[in-house]
Motif scaffolding. Structure first.
Motif, PDB file in Angstrom:
ATOM      1  N   VAL B 145       0.902  -1.188   0.075  1.00 51.03           N
ATOM      2  CA  VAL B 145      -0.075   0.025  -0.087  1.00 51.03           C
ATOM      3  C   VAL B 145       0.831   1.385  -0.008  1.00 51.03           C
ATOM      4  O   VAL B 145       1.890   1.276   0.810  1.00 51.03           O
ATOM      5  CB  VAL B 145      -0.761   0.114   1.271  1.00 51.03           C
ATOM      6  CG1 VAL B 145      -1.902   1.254   1.230  1.00 51.03           C
ATOM      7  CG2 VAL B 145      -1.863  -1.147   1.414  1.00 51.03           C
ATOM      8  N   THR B 146       0.571   2.196  -0.853  1.00 50.44           N
ATOM      9  CA  THR B 146       0.973   3.507  -0.748  1.00 50.44           C
ATOM     10  C   THR B 146      -0.026   4.497  -0.467  1.00 50.44           C
ATOM     11  O   THR B 146      -1.229   4.420  -1.279  1.00 50.44           O
ATOM     12  CB  THR B 146       1.961   3.795  -1.851  1.00 50.44           C
ATOM     13  OG1 THR B 146       2.850   2.711  -2.266  1.00 50.44           O
ATOM     14  CG2 THR B 146       2.779   5.061  -1.978  1.00 50.44           C
ATOM     15  N   GLU B 147      -0.106   5.484   0.271  1.00 56.05           N
ATOM     16  CA  GLU B 147      -0.704   6.367   0.388  1.00 56.05           C
ATOM     17  C   GLU B 147      -0.324   8.037   0.507  1.00 56.05           C
ATOM     18  O   GLU B 147       0.827   8.137   1.081  1.00 56.05           O
ATOM     19  CB  GLU B 147      -1.600   6.101   1.853  1.00 56.05           C
ATOM     20  CG  GLU B 147      -2.545   5.002   1.869  1.00 56.05           C
ATOM     21  CD  GLU B 147      -2.791   4.512   3.294  1.00 56.05           C
ATOM     22  OE1 GLU B 147      -1.767   4.315   4.257  1.00 56.05           O
ATOM     23  OE2 GLU B 147      -4.046   3.953   3.549  1.00 56.05           O
ATOM     24  N   TRP B 148      -1.103   8.768  -0.211  1.00 53.91           N
ATOM     25  CA  TRP B 148      -0.506  10.016  -0.403  1.00 53.91           C
ATOM     26  C   TRP B 148      -1.362  11.103   0.293  1.00 53.91           C
ATOM     27  O   TRP B 148      -2.424  10.994   0.155  1.00 53.91           O
ATOM     28  CB  TRP B 148      -0.418  10.276  -1.970  1.00 53.91           C
ATOM     29  CG  TRP B 148       0.909   9.598  -2.487  1.00 53.91           C
ATOM     30  CD1 TRP B 148       2.062   9.805  -2.713  1.00 53.91           C
ATOM     31  CD2 TRP B 148       0.568   8.502  -3.255  1.00 53.91           C
ATOM     32  NE1 TRP B 148       2.725   9.221  -3.680  1.00 53.91           N
ATOM     33  CE2 TRP B 148       1.992   7.958  -3.816  1.00 53.91           C
ATOM     34  CE3 TRP B 148      -0.450   7.709  -3.844  1.00 53.91           C
ATOM     35  CZ2 TRP B 148       2.265   6.945  -4.641  1.00 53.91           C
ATOM     36  CZ3 TRP B 148      -0.177   6.366  -4.409  1.00 53.91           C
ATOM     37  CH2 TRP B 148       0.965   6.148  -5.044  1.00 53.91           C
ATOM     38  N   CYS B 149      -0.854  12.087   0.519  1.00 53.20           N
ATOM     39  CA  CYS B 149      -1.505  13.230   1.285  1.00 53.20           C
ATOM     40  C   CYS B 149      -0.891  14.724   1.095  1.00 53.20           C
ATOM     41  O   CYS B 149       0.281  14.749   0.845  1.00 53.20           O
ATOM     42  CB  CYS B 149      -1.612  13.125   2.768  1.00 53.20           C
ATOM     43  SG  CYS B 149      -2.859  12.475   3.532  1.00 53.20           S
ATOM     44  N   LEU B 222      -7.160  12.292   0.769  1.00 54.66           N
ATOM     45  CA  LEU B 222      -6.219  10.917   0.785  1.00 54.66           C
ATOM     46  C   LEU B 222      -6.042  10.539  -0.799  1.00 54.66           C
ATOM     47  O   LEU B 222      -7.223  10.137  -1.360  1.00 54.66           O
ATOM     48  CB  LEU B 222      -6.571   9.977   1.737  1.00 54.66           C
ATOM     49  CG  LEU B 222      -5.578   8.986   1.780  1.00 54.66           C
ATOM     50  CD1 LEU B 222      -4.063   9.242   2.485  1.00 54.66           C
ATOM     51  CD2 LEU B 222      -6.314   7.853   2.707  1.00 54.66           C
ATOM     52  N   ALA B 223      -5.024   9.916  -1.307  1.00 58.20           N
ATOM     53  CA  ALA B 223      -4.903   9.105  -2.451  1.00 58.20           C
ATOM     54  C   ALA B 223      -4.203   7.875  -2.130  1.00 58.20           C
ATOM     55  O   ALA B 223      -3.118   8.133  -1.364  1.00 58.20           O
ATOM     56  CB  ALA B 223      -4.396  10.004  -3.649  1.00 58.20           C
ATOM     57  N   SER B 224      -4.664   6.632  -2.885  1.00 54.84           N
ATOM     58  CA  SER B 224      -3.829   5.688  -2.245  1.00 54.84           C
ATOM     59  C   SER B 224      -3.678   4.499  -3.611  1.00 54.84           C
ATOM     60  O   SER B 224      -4.625   4.683  -4.245  1.00 54.84           O
ATOM     61  CB  SER B 224      -4.393   4.858  -1.168  1.00 54.84           C
ATOM     62  OG  SER B 224      -5.747   4.554  -1.329  1.00 54.84           O
ATOM     63  N   ARG B 225      -2.684   3.739  -3.521  1.00 54.02           N
ATOM     64  CA  ARG B 225      -2.749   2.681  -4.615  1.00 54.02           C
ATOM     65  C   ARG B 225      -2.429   1.383  -3.699  1.00 54.02           C
ATOM     66  O   ARG B 225      -1.423   1.316  -3.097  1.00 54.02           O
ATOM     67  CB  ARG B 225      -1.741   2.860  -5.433  1.00 54.02           C
ATOM     68  CG  ARG B 225      -1.515   1.648  -6.539  1.00 54.02           C
ATOM     69  CD  ARG B 225      -0.906   2.199  -8.026  1.00 54.02           C
ATOM     70  NE  ARG B 225       0.053   3.231  -7.823  1.00 54.02           N
ATOM     71  CZ  ARG B 225       0.117   3.933  -8.781  1.00 54.02           C
ATOM     72  NH1 ARG B 225      -0.759   4.195  -9.630  1.00 54.02           N
ATOM     73  NH2 ARG B 225       1.240   4.927  -8.593  1.00 54.02           N
ATOM     74  N   GLU B 226      -3.073   0.312  -3.935  1.00 50.73           N
ATOM     75  CA  GLU B 226      -3.007  -0.907  -3.205  1.00 50.73           C
ATOM     76  C   GLU B 226      -2.557  -1.964  -4.198  1.00 50.73           C
ATOM     77  O   GLU B 226      -3.635  -2.071  -5.183  1.00 50.73           O
ATOM     78  CB  GLU B 226      -4.149  -1.270  -2.346  1.00 50.73           C
ATOM     79  CG  GLU B 226      -4.722  -0.234  -1.280  1.00 50.73           C
ATOM     80  CD  GLU B 226      -5.748  -0.639  -0.666  1.00 50.73           C
ATOM     81  OE1 GLU B 226      -6.387  -1.418  -1.214  1.00 50.73           O
ATOM     82  OE2 GLU B 226      -6.351   0.373   0.295  1.00 50.73           O
ATOM     83  N   HIS B 227      -1.799  -2.693  -4.134  1.00 55.42           N
ATOM     84  CA  HIS B 227      -1.385  -3.909  -4.853  1.00 55.42           C
ATOM     85  C   HIS B 227      -1.725  -5.245  -4.271  1.00 55.42           C
ATOM     86  O   HIS B 227      -1.150  -5.489  -3.190  1.00 55.42           O
ATOM     87  CB  HIS B 227       0.137  -4.008  -5.293  1.00 55.42           C
ATOM     88  CG  HIS B 227       0.581  -2.742  -6.150  1.00 55.42           C
ATOM     89  ND1 HIS B 227       0.134  -2.806  -7.493  1.00 55.42           N
ATOM     90  CD2 HIS B 227       1.175  -1.779  -5.869  1.00 55.42           C
ATOM     91  CE1 HIS B 227       0.733  -1.634  -7.911  1.00 55.42           C
ATOM     92  NE2 HIS B 227       1.291  -0.848  -7.085  1.00 55.42           N
ATOM     93  N   HIS B 228      -2.865  -5.703  -4.467  1.00 52.80           N
ATOM     94  CA  HIS B 228      -3.236  -6.975  -3.560  1.00 52.80           C
ATOM     95  C   HIS B 228      -2.646  -8.283  -4.525  1.00 52.80           C
ATOM     96  O   HIS B 228      -2.854  -8.437  -5.661  1.00 52.80           O
ATOM     97  CB  HIS B 228      -4.670  -7.094  -3.926  1.00 52.80           C
ATOM     98  CG  HIS B 228      -5.613  -5.990  -3.131  1.00 52.80           C
ATOM     99  ND1 HIS B 228      -6.184  -6.195  -1.718  1.00 52.80           N
ATOM    100  CD2 HIS B 228      -5.394  -4.439  -3.215  1.00 52.80           C
ATOM    101  CE1 HIS B 228      -6.499  -5.212  -1.251  1.00 52.80           C
ATOM    102  NE2 HIS B 228      -6.194  -4.217  -2.011  1.00 52.80           N
ATOM    103  N   LEU B 229      -2.303  -9.230  -3.605  1.00 55.06           N
ATOM    104  CA  LEU B 229      -2.278 -10.544  -4.137  1.00 55.06           C
ATOM    105  C   LEU B 229      -3.383 -11.045  -4.556  1.00 55.06           C
ATOM    106  O   LEU B 229      -4.376 -11.284  -3.815  1.00 55.06           O
ATOM    107  CB  LEU B 229      -1.266 -11.306  -2.941  1.00 55.06           C
ATOM    108  CG  LEU B 229      -0.220 -11.855  -3.294  1.00 55.06           C
ATOM    109  CD1 LEU B 229       0.918 -11.073  -3.727  1.00 55.06           C
ATOM    110  CD2 LEU B 229       0.587 -12.859  -2.008  1.00 55.06           C
TER     111      LEU B 229
END
Lengths: 250, 250
Positions: B145-149, B222-229
Motif C-alpha cells: 500500500v502507498t498512501e499520499w496526502c 487522501l489518495a492511495s494505491r494498493e497492490h493486492h495479491l
DNA sequence: CCCCTCCAAGTTGTAGGACAACTTCGGTAT
DNA sequence: ATACCGAAGTTGTCCTACAACTTGGAGGGG
C-alpha cells in the motif's frame, strides 16, 4: 396525485426523475437544489416521498444533504463505469461512447461445473443453458462473456434468441427482472481459448468478473463470467463510509 | 426521544444499530422483522426515522421490503469483502479472521507524480507526504500500500506517527473524516520493487486498486494505491439495478 | 374432502402538517 | 473593523391518517 410512470414505488420514480435532471445538467455539480417543500410542490408529491427519493440519491453519492443549509449536487463527475450500478457490458461500452457489438456467439446446453452448479442451485453435472459471446467496442474485442441459466428459467433455444441483445431484457420479458447481483473480481491472464476468442496473445492481462444475479425475491436467475481486457475500460466503485458500518479501524 | 449515540443523524445511528443486530444473528437471513410501528416504538423513535434507516439498509442490500408483507433480511450471506463498504485493508483482513500486520513501513516527502498531483489538486512535482507499507495477513505479505496526502493535511512526521495503524483514524483526529471514495480496479503483475516488497516472483498476478478519498464536503483528503495479491482474498461488489438508472439496455 | 371466494387483519407506502435543530446572512451595537 | 444577535430559510424528526398491498383463515359450494 399523478402516478404516471410505471408502478414502481413512487420514491424510486422520483429518484430516477431527479437523477435524469441532474445528469441532464439542469443542476450543475455543486449547485443547491430547491428546498424540499418547494421541490415537493413542484413535483406534486408529498415532502415525505421526496425526502425518501433524495435519500436514495444521497446513498448513490449523487446528492449531499447538509442540515440547515440545503441539498447539493456532488462535485464528483459521474463515474465512467460505476460497477455498483451499471449492469450489462453493452451499457458500459455505450457509456464510453463506443459502438457495442457481438461476435462469436454460441448457445448450448452444457453440464454445470461445480461453481456454476453451486450458484444456480442445481447438482453438478446437471444440464444448464450457456450463452457465450465476445463483446466488441468500436469493432475491437474487449470482453469474453459466458452466461449460465437454469433450463427452466431460459431454455437454450430461448437463450439463443437473445442474439446480441441483453439477456436481462430476455429475462425481464419472462417476468424475471434482475434486482441485484454480487460480483467477485479477480485478475487473470488470457490463456488458450479465451486468448483466441479475444484475439490477444497468451499472457495478456485480464480482469475477470464472476457474477451471480438474483431477482427481487432473492432467487438466483443468472450466473456469468466476464473476461475483460485490462486496458479496454476502467472499472470503478463508489465506496461509502467508514462511519456507516460500525467502528472497527484499529 | 433518546439521543445517546454520537450525533450523526438519527437514521444513520438507527441503521448501524439494526445492522449490528442483523449481523449478530438476532434476525436470521430470510426472517421477517417486526412491523415498523412496533419496531419504532421499541426503539423509541418515530416511524419516519425508522423507515429512513431501513431505507439505508435496503439500499445496502441487507434488508428487503415488500409492500403489504413485511421487511425481510436478505438471504445473501454477508459479503466477505464488500468493496463498496469495507474501508481499509486491515479491516478486510480482520474480516477474514486473520491477524493483520504491517512491515516495511517508510514515510517520506516526495514529488507528486502526475496521477497523484491530479488527485490531490496540487501541481506535478510538488512535495506530498507518502506512506508506504506492506500489509500482512497471518504473517503473509498480501498487500503493498502507498498512501499520499497533501503536506498541509498530514505532514510526513504526522504520517509516520500512524505506525501500523489506520491513516483514516489519523485524519479523523484532525477533523478530516473520510466520507467516501472512488476506487478504480485494474489487473496487474508484480514487477521490480513491488515483487520484492511482496516477496513474490516477478509476474505474479496482482489486483491494483487506485483510490481517491474525500471528506463530506467533497474535498480530497487522501489518495492511495494498493497492490493486492490475487489469491489473498476475494473482492466483491454488490450491484444494484438495472431499473435504478434509466432504461438503456439495447 | 377439496377448492374457490371473500373478508379481515396486518404490513408497507404516501400524504400532510407541525415543530426542532441547524446554517446562513444581514443588521446592529461595540 | 469586529463581534454579536436575530430573522429567515433549510433539513431533521415527529405525529396522525389513510391508501395500497399481502396474507391467512373463515365460510360456502362443488
Amino acid at each position: 396525485m399523478m402516478k404516471s410512470p410505471g408502478r414502481r414505488s413512487l420514491r424510486h420514480s422520483l429518484a430516477d426523475g431527479l437523477r435524469d435532471r441532474v445528469v441532464a445538467g439542469e443542476f450543475a455539480p455543486g449547485d443547491r437544489l430547491p428546498g424540499e417543500p418547494e421541490l415537493a410542490r413542484s413535483l406534486g408529491v408529498s415532502r415525505s416521498s421526496l425526502r425518501a427519493a433524495i435519500a436514495l440519491l444521497e446513498e448513490d453519492g449523487l446528492l449531499r444533504r447538509m442540515h440547515g443549509s440545503g441539498t447539493y449536487v456532488t462535485d464528483r463527475p459521474l463515474l465512467r463505469n460505476d460497477l455498483s450500478r451499471n449492469f450489462g457490458v453493452s451499457s458500459m461500452i455505450a457509456a464510453m461512447g463506443l459502438e457495442p457489438g457481438t461476435v462469436d456467439e454460441t448457445c448450448v446446453a452444457e453440464e454445470a461445473s461445480a461453481e456454476v452448479a453451486a450458484a444456480l442451485g442445481v447438482a453438478e453435472g446437471d444440464a444448464v443453458s450457456a450463452l457465450r459471446r465476445v463483446r466488441t467496442a468500436g469493432g475491437r474485442r474487449v470482453v469474453d462473456v459466458t452466461e449460465w441459466c437454469r433450463l427452466d428459467v431460459l431454455a437454450p433455444r430461448a437463450m439463443a434468441a437473445v442474439a446480441g441483445g441483453s439477456i436481462y431484457a430476455a429475462l425481464a420479458e419472462r417476468g424475471l427482472t434482475v434486482h441485484h447481483g454480487v460480483a467477485t473480481i479477480t485478475p487473470d491472464v488470457a490463456m488458450g481459448e479465451v486468448a483466441r476468442r479475444l484475439a490477444v496473445p497468451r499472457g495478456t492481462l485480464l480482469l475477470t468478473v464472476w457474477q451471480v444475479d438474483s431477482t427481487a425475491d432473492d432467487s438466483v436467475a443468472l450466473a456469468s463470467r466476464e473476461h475483460h481486457l485490462a486496458d479496454a475500460f476502467e472499472i470503478s466503485v463508489y465506496r461509502r463510509g467508514p462511519g456507516g458500518g460500525g467502528e472497527d479501524e484499529r
